[in-house]
Design a protein around this motif. Structure first.
Motif, mmCIF file in Angstrom:
data_model
loop_
_atom_site.group_PDB
_atom_site.id
_atom_site.type_symbol
_atom_site.label_atom_id
_atom_site.label_comp_id
_atom_site.label_asym_id
_atom_site.label_seq_id
_atom_site.Cartn_x
_atom_site.Cartn_y
_atom_site.Cartn_z
ATOM 1 N N ARG A 131 0.810 -1.217 0.000
ATOM 2 C CA ARG A 131 0.000 0.000 0.000
ATOM 3 C C ARG A 131 0.845 1.268 0.000
ATOM 4 N N ILE A 132 2.053 1.181 0.490
ATOM 5 C CA ILE A 132 2.921 2.348 0.532
ATOM 6 C C ILE A 132 3.543 2.599 -0.840
ATOM 7 N N ARG A 133 3.868 1.518 -1.558
ATOM 8 C CA ARG A 133 4.577 1.628 -2.820
ATOM 9 C C ARG A 133 3.677 1.570 -4.042
ATOM 10 N N ILE A 134 2.406 1.233 -3.874
ATOM 11 C CA ILE A 134 1.546 0.962 -5.020
ATOM 12 C C ILE A 134 1.415 2.168 -5.942
ATOM 13 N N LEU A 135 1.339 3.381 -5.396
ATOM 14 C CA LEU A 135 1.188 4.563 -6.247
ATOM 15 C C LEU A 135 2.418 4.753 -7.128
ATOM 16 N N GLN A 136 3.584 4.529 -6.560
ATOM 17 C CA GLN A 136 4.819 4.630 -7.336
ATOM 18 C C GLN A 136 4.874 3.530 -8.392
ATOM 19 N N ASP A 137 4.432 2.324 -8.037
ATOM 20 C CA ASP A 137 4.410 1.221 -9.007
ATOM 21 C C ASP A 137 3.492 1.546 -10.188
ATOM 22 N N LEU A 138 2.341 2.144 -9.914
ATOM 23 C CA LEU A 138 1.425 2.530 -10.980
ATOM 24 C C LEU A 138 2.027 3.641 -11.832
ATOM 25 N N ASP A 139 2.635 4.623 -11.172
ATOM 26 C CA ASP A 139 3.200 5.762 -11.906
ATOM 27 C C ASP A 139 4.361 5.347 -12.798
ATOM 28 N N GLN A 140 5.130 4.361 -12.355
ATOM 29 C CA GLN A 140 6.290 3.918 -13.120
ATOM 30 C C GLN A 140 5.975 2.713 -14.007
ATOM 31 N N ASP A 141 4.692 2.396 -14.135
ATOM 32 C CA ASP A 141 4.222 1.357 -15.055
ATOM 33 C C ASP A 141 4.751 -0.026 -14.695
ATOM 34 N N ARG A 142 5.036 -0.248 -13.406
ATOM 35 C CA ARG A 142 5.435 -1.584 -12.969
ATOM 36 C C ARG A 142 4.213 -2.454 -12.690
ATOM 37 N N VAL A 143 3.087 -1.808 -12.427
ATOM 38 C CA VAL A 143 1.841 -2.511 -12.140
ATOM 39 C C VAL A 143 0.725 -1.870 -12.956
ATOM 40 N N ASP A 144 -0.109 -2.683 -13.579
ATOM 41 C CA ASP A 144 -1.241 -2.171 -14.352
ATOM 42 C C ASP A 144 -2.440 -1.879 -13.470
ATOM 43 N N LEU A 145 -2.597 -2.678 -12.421
ATOM 44 C CA LEU A 145 -3.803 -2.586 -11.603
ATOM 45 C C LEU A 145 -3.483 -3.048 -10.190
ATOM 46 N N GLY A 146 -3.985 -2.322 -9.204
ATOM 47 C CA GLY A 146 -3.852 -2.735 -7.810
ATOM 48 C C GLY A 146 -5.210 -3.069 -7.237
ATOM 49 N N ILE A 147 -5.260 -4.096 -6.394
ATOM 50 C CA ILE A 147 -6.503 -4.472 -5.719
ATOM 51 C C ILE A 147 -6.202 -4.578 -4.232
ATOM 52 N N GLY A 148 -6.966 -3.862 -3.419
ATOM 53 C CA GLY A 148 -6.720 -3.916 -1.983
ATOM 54 C C GLY A 148 -7.380 -2.766 -1.261
ATOM 55 N N LEU A 149 -6.818 -2.407 -0.094
ATOM 56 C CA LEU A 149 -7.310 -1.299 0.723
ATOM 57 C C LEU A 149 -6.449 -0.077 0.426
ATOM 58 N N PHE A 150 -7.044 0.923 -0.173
ATOM 59 C CA PHE A 150 -6.282 2.097 -0.575
ATOM 60 C C PHE A 150 -6.903 3.350 0.021
ATOM 61 N N GLU A 151 -6.071 4.133 0.703
ATOM 62 C CA GLU A 151 -6.539 5.376 1.293
ATOM 63 C C GLU A 151 -6.015 6.598 0.554
ATOM 64 N N ASP A 152 -4.853 6.448 -0.067
ATOM 65 C CA ASP A 152 -4.219 7.582 -0.724
ATOM 66 C C ASP A 152 -4.370 7.481 -2.241
#
Length: 322
Positions: A140-161
Motif C-alpha cells: 500500500r505504501i509503494r503501489i502509487l509509485q508502481d502505478l506511476d512507473q508502469d510496474r503494475v497495471d492494476l492494484g486491488i486492496g485497501l487504498f486510502e491515498d
C-alpha cells in the motif's frame, strides 16, 4: 490549444522516451538497456534533455542518481503524453479477448488471490486464452509509485491515498469474522469478549507491524490482546489456526472460505470493527484503454460472485446469522 508547429518540429520525441527510461531506472546503463540503445547514445540523449529543459534532471548522490525537482515535475506530464501517443499509434479502438495477446501485472494480497484467481483464470482460459496475468504482492505504501512507473497495471486492496491521476473503483465492502479451531481452544461460537482477549491471536498485516484494526478497537474500550504471530501472508493464518490454539480475525469472505475448506469455526468479532472497502486502483493513462477496461469490468463482475462450492454453506451460515 494552438500547436506551435515550427518549434515543436525541432523536438525529437524520442527524447521523451529516453527521459522516461532515465527517471524510471535512475541509471544511464539500465535506461539504455530498457530502451534498446547503447550507453553512449543514452548519455547523449541525457545531455540533449538537459539542454532542452535547462536543468540537470539527474544528478549523482550517495545512493546513486536521483531526479531533480524539475525532473520530478516533468515525470507525469511526460508519461501522460507518451501514453496518449502510444494509444494513438496503436489505434486500439476495440479489444477482442478471444484473439488478444497481452500480459497484465496486478498487485493484490494473497487473500484476494485465493478468492478471485480461480474464477478469473478459468474465465480467461475460456474467453481470452492469450491474456496472461503476472501477480505481485501489494504494497500500500509503494503501489502509487508502481502505478506511476508502469510496474503494475492494476492494484486491488485497501487504498486510502491517491493523486488526481489515479483512478479507483470499489469492488466490495468487507466485514470481519473470527476463525478458530473449537477443539483446540475449547470455545464454540459465538466467541465472547472475555475469551477473545484471553486467547492468543494471529495477526495478518501487509505492513508487518504487530498492530491492527482490532488493537485500535480494543484500545477504545481499555483492552488489549495477546498477539502470538504477525505475518504478511493472509492465507497462512488459517493453517496456523487449524493446528494451534490461536484465533485470527480476517475479512469475512476469506474467513468463510477457509472455514469450509479446513473445517474451522467462524464467529462475529465481539468488538466493533469498521467495514473495509476493497478497491481497484489504476493510472489514468489506462482509463480508456479497451483491454484494461475489459479486465477491470471482468474483475468487477467476478468480485460480486461467490465461489460455487461455498453457495450452499454460505446460505446456511446466513440463515444462522453469520
Amino acid at each position: 490549444m494552438n500547436i506551435d508547429h515550427a518549434n515543436l518540429s525541432r523536438l525529437d520525441l524520442n527524447l521523451l522516451v529516453a527521459f522516461d527510461a532515465l527517471v524510471t531506472e535512475r541509471s544511464v546503463t539500465r535506461a539504455a538497456a530498457r530502451v534498446g540503445l547503447g550507453q553512449s547514445a543514452m548519455s547523449h540523449a541525457l545531455a540533449r534533455l538537459r539542454t532542452m529543459f535547462g536543468d540537470e534532471l539527474l544528478i549523482r548522490g550517495p545512493q546513486g542518481m536521483r531526479v531533480t525537482p524539475r525532473a520530478q515535475a516533468l515525470i507525469q506530464p511526460a508519461r501522460a503524453a507518451l501514453a496518449q501517443i502510444q494509444e494513438m499509434v496503436a489505434r486500439r479502438e476495440a479489444f477482442d479477448p478471444a484473439t488478444e495477446e497481452r500480459t497484465f501485472t496486478i498487485g493484490m494480497p494473497d487473500s484476494t488471490e485465493v478468492l478471485l484467481m480461480p474464477k478469473l483464470i478459468a474465465l480467461l482460459r475460456k474467453e481470452a486464452p492469450g491474456v496472461r496475468l503476472l501477480l505481485r504482492t501489494i504494497d500500500r505504501i509503494r503501489i502509487l509509485q508502481d502505478l506511476d512507473q508502469d510496474r503494475v497495471d492494476l492494484g486491488i486492496g485497501l487504498f486510502e491515498d491517491g493523486e488526481l491521476h489515479h483512478k479507483r473503483r470499489l469492488l466490495q465492502r468487507e466485514s470481519y469474522l473470527c476463525i478458530f479451531n473449537p477443539e483446540l481452544i475449547g470455545v464454540t461460537p459465538p466467541i465472547s469478549l472475555e475469551d477473545y482477549v484471553r486467547l492468543p491471536h494471529v495477526l495478518t498485516s501487509l505492513v508487518e507491524t504487530p498492530h491492527g484494526v482490532v488493537d485500535d478497537a480494543l484500545a477504545k474500550i481499555g483492552l488489549s490482546r495477546d498477539i502470538a504471530l504477525t505475518s504478511p501472508r493472509f492465507t497462512a493464518a488459517p493453517f496456523v489456526v487449524k493446528q494451534a490454539p490461536v484465533i485470527a480475525t480476517m475479512h469475512a469472505r476469506v474467513a468463510r472460505y477457509f472455514a469450509e475448506v479446513l473445517d474451522l469455526a467462524v464467529s462475529p468479532a465481539p468488538v466493533l470493527l469498521p467495514d473495509v472497502a476493497i478497491s481497484m486502483l489504476w493510472h489514468a493513462s489506462y482509463d480508456a484503454d479497451p483491454g484494461h477496461r475489459w479486465l477491470r469490468e471482468t474483475i468487477l463482475k467476478l468480485s460480486d460472485e461467490r465461489p460455487p462450492s461455498l453457495n450452499l454453506w454460505l446460505s446456511k451460515a446466513d440463515d444462522e446469522g453469520g
